[in-house]
Enzyme design. Structure first.
Site, mmCIF file in Angstrom:
data_model
loop_
_atom_site.group_PDB
_atom_site.id
_atom_site.type_symbol
_atom_site.label_atom_id
_atom_site.label_comp_id
_atom_site.label_asym_id
_atom_site.label_seq_id
_atom_site.Cartn_x
_atom_site.Cartn_y
_atom_site.Cartn_z
ATOM 1 C CG HIS A 221 -2.240 -1.538 1.140
ATOM 2 N ND1 HIS A 221 -2.966 -1.850 0.664
ATOM 3 C CD2 HIS A 221 -1.614 -2.134 2.337
ATOM 4 C CE1 HIS A 221 -3.651 -2.606 0.614
ATOM 5 N NE2 HIS A 221 -2.951 -3.202 1.842
ATOM 6 N NE ARG A 222 6.992 1.550 3.141
ATOM 7 C CZ ARG A 222 7.659 -0.095 3.646
ATOM 8 N NH1 ARG A 222 7.562 -0.731 2.730
ATOM 9 N NH2 ARG A 222 8.144 0.049 4.516
ATOM 10 C CB SER A 223 2.116 2.637 -5.013
ATOM 11 O OG SER A 223 0.996 1.394 -4.764
#
Length: 701
Positions: free
Chosen positions: A292-294
């Site tokens: 989910h970092r993107s």
């Protein structure tokens, strides 16, 4: 420039090459400015070959940062503390300051992490001198504290110790450096702008580390002859007189610095809608991005770009920049054809132009997003939204608001031109392969001093620095008991050195020299082995050669680095006879286990070039007599049992299967699965193909 690990002073910052004077690198300039607008965004990592201006870009950005107001108080745990934010003060400082907090203004610090840095210097440790005076443990902040609210610059990230990198990213990611060591238990804020660079030719950076950075780009760029001449003239002019060169670019530099300062003030007011967040999440899903970092980074990049453009609401252009800088480099797949839609024309990623008006009018009339480096204000802003529109009714409406969400998706390989800078980053990453991921060996006898540790048994090499830090807080009490001694070190204070050195790998080539192997291009296998030996020698790995034919396997070449002897032995190796595969695997396991027991090697890889069809039982190879009436062993199961022991021994197996389909059914794949290794089938491959597949598999095991 030699890495000193200290903050850059004001006079050094003024000698930096102006960011506005750097030729090209439009995408990198924009990325660095966005990271400066929101230092908590996640940092920027720049890959590039030598001489591509990576450090020049980092120092040029630092020259644009505004000064910071810091708490002017002695004895605090952290450094560069914000006087307007008492929440980040330690308890002692908060109790000591009762009225208005004393403050002083300093230039934003620039701290560079040197390659040989130790854990003590990075995170902080006991101050020996202060502890001796006070009689209690006093904390001495490290470079992470020095970089707070400034720039933390890491050159050659791929060459930095993995433990140091993990500590640094953990502190920067959480915004806090926690110290639990040598009787200390404390924390201080650590929120710098993180910029890292590396040369892919010297080794790659682990993928999970790259994912910790919000933006990862390449400094390699395609430049024309005129641009190279311009770069050369600019560097010569800057070297002759940096002050006059800076004055020449002062107007553009001041404009960027003002734009950056205003963007930081506007950032908290920038809003992003739920529909826009859904668009970013959809792009990440379509690109096959893991985690989910993107999307989290993309949201912050979009808001920072809106603030840099003078807007308080995220628009379509901000979302497209976020996708291009954050999601596209992380994409692992292209979207299905049914999801591909008509995209906008490609944009040259340049920093947005500075707002024309300073004041309330700026909020009402935000500047248009960047369209290209050569276009001025002659084109109306709304032209950006009409390029892909088929509706003629909106062509003349100057008051038409830009769409909140792009009408098309950007991840479309057939209809959109991908930013060349993003392609260069992926190409550089693929070029380097896994050459930078070498295993290491930890010991207490020889190697590079990494960090101190509590001794387990007798201390072979004392860590004097850590021992003195551990003993310093108690010297006052101990001298009262023994006045005649100046420094008293007890057994409980002793710390041992943890040493680390690079560990090579032992590559055991197990070659089937039986008659069946001659049908599967034995000459190609020999040539592949020679190529692999050459590669192993260049990496300073050890090699061993074990051919098996007839009734037994022979250790023709014990582990060595001598490629000359290995080449001679291999080229003169005879062929023919039976195929004692089980004995060959046993001999390779014995050689590998003995090598691992020395503690000098990090891993053992057995490369078995065979068709997998063993026909000699292990008992025959070991010279055991065959008893009358005894049931013959199951040759297949016997080989699988030997291969299964590789897991327990920590030995890795690569099976290159040279069997042809029409000859019979071998068991190369079953062999690799039993050992938990890799399997490749190359029945008609040349020596180059076999060597390439083997080297790729070895590097990824």
């Amino acid at each position: 420039m030699v890495a000193t690990g200290v903050a850059v002073k004001d006079n050094q910052a003024t000698r930096a090459f102006p960011l506005a004077a750097i030729t090209g690198h439009g995408t990198l300039k924009l990325a660095l400015l966005l990271a400066a607008v929101d230092p908590g965004l996640g940092g920027v990592v720049i890959a590039g070959e030598r001489g591509t201006g990576k450090s020049v870009l980092a120092r040029g950005l630092h020259a644009l940062l505004p000064p910071i107001d810091i708490l002017d108080a002695e004895g605090g745990v952290g450094r560069n503390l914000d006087p307007q934010n008492p929440e980040e003060w330690d308890d002692t400082t908060r109790e000591r300051i009762t009225g208005a907090a004393p403050s002083t203004v300093i230039p934003a610090p620039f701290v560079q992490i040197p390659l040989g840095i130790t854990e003590d210097r990075l995170v902080g440790a006991v101050d020996v001198a202060a502890s001796l005076s006070s009689g209690s443990a006093v904390f001495q902040p490290g470079l992470l504290a020095d970089a707070h609210r400034g720039v933390l610059y890491v050159d050659e990230l791929n060459l930095l110790d993995d433990g140091i990198v993990n500590l640094m990213l953990a502190a920067v990611g959480s915004g806090e450096n926690r110290v639990e060591r040598e009787g200390l238990s404390l924390s201080h804020p650590c929120r710098p702008l993180l910029i890292a660079t590396y040369n892919p030719e010297e080794g790659n950076v682990r993928d999970h580390l790259l994912d910790r950075f919000a933006i990862a780009l390449s400094a390699n760029q395609l430049v024309s002859t005129e641009q190279r001449v311009e770069i050369t003239n600019a560097v010569i002019s800057h070297g002759q007189c940096s002050r006059s060169f800076a004055e020449k670019w002062s107007e553009e530099t001041d404009a960027l610095a003002t734009q950056l300062l205003l963007a930081r003030q506007w950032l908290p007011d920038v809003q992003i809608s739920g529909e826009q967040i859904e668009y970013l999440v959809t792009e990440a899903i379509r690109g096959g991005v893991e985690g989910h970092r993107s999307e989290l980074y993309a949201v912050r990049v979009a808001k920072a770009h809106a603030a840099l453009s003078g807007r308080d609401q995220v628009e379509a252009d901000d979302l497209q920049v976020a996708v291009a800088l954050v999601i596209a480099p992380r994409a692992s797949q292209m979207p299905p054809p049914d999801q591909q839609m008509e995209p906008p024309p490609p944009e040259d990623q340049e920093p947005p132009p500075p707002p024309q008006d300073q004041g309330d009018q700026q909020q009402e009339n935000p500047p248009p997003p960047p369209e290209g480096s050569g276009e001025e204000d002659n084109d109306p802003p709304e032209d950006n939204n009409d390029d892909n529109s088929d509706d003629d009714e909106g062509d003349g409406e100057e008051d038409q608001a830009p769409p909140a969400v792009p009408e098309e998706f950007m991840l479309d390989p057939e209809a959109i031109e991908v930013d060349p800078d993003l392609l260069l980053f992926n190409a550089a990453k693929a070029k380097s392969g896994n050459s930078g991921s070498r295993s290491v060996v930890l010991s207490d006898s020889r190697g590079r001093y990494v960090k101190p540790m509590l001794p387990r048994g007798p201390v072979r090499r004392i860590a004097v620095d850590a021992t003195l830090r551990a003993a310093a807080p108690y010297q006052k009490i101990r001298r009262e008991r023994e006045p005649g001694r100046s420094v008293i070190v007890e057994e409980g204070d002793l710390r041992a050195k943890l040493l680390q050195r690079k560990a090579g790998a032992l590559v055991v080539f197990l070659v089937d020299a039986s008659g069946s192997m001659a049908l599967n291009r034995m000459q190609s296998a020999k040539g592949a082995v020679i190529r692999l030996l050459t590669e192993a020698y260049e990496n300073r790995d050890e090699v061993a050669l074990i051919p098996f034919r007839g009734d037994q396997a022979e250790v023709l070449l014990p582990p060595t680095r001598s490629i000359t002897a290995a080449r001679r032995r291999l080229e003169s190796m005879p062929c023919g006879g039976g195929s004692p595969l089980a004995h060959g695997l046993t001999q390779a396991a014995r050689v590998g286990a003995n090598a691992l027991a020395t503690g000098d090697l990090g891993q053992v890889v057995v490369v078995a070039i065979t068709d997998g069809r063993g026909n000699v039982p292990l008992s025959t190879s070991l010279g055991q007599p065959e008893l009358e009436g005894e049931e013959k062993p199951d040759l297949k199961q016997e080989v699988l049992d030997v291969a299964a022991r590789y897991r327990m021994l920590g030995i890795k197996l690569l099976v290159i299967d040279t069997e042809r389909k029409f000859i019979g059914s071998g068991m190369g794949k079953d062999l690799a699965e039993a050992a938990g290794g890799k399997y490749v089938q190359l029945p008609k491959a040349s020596d180059q193909a076999i060597a390439a597949v083997a080297m790729d598999a070895i590097s990824s095991i």
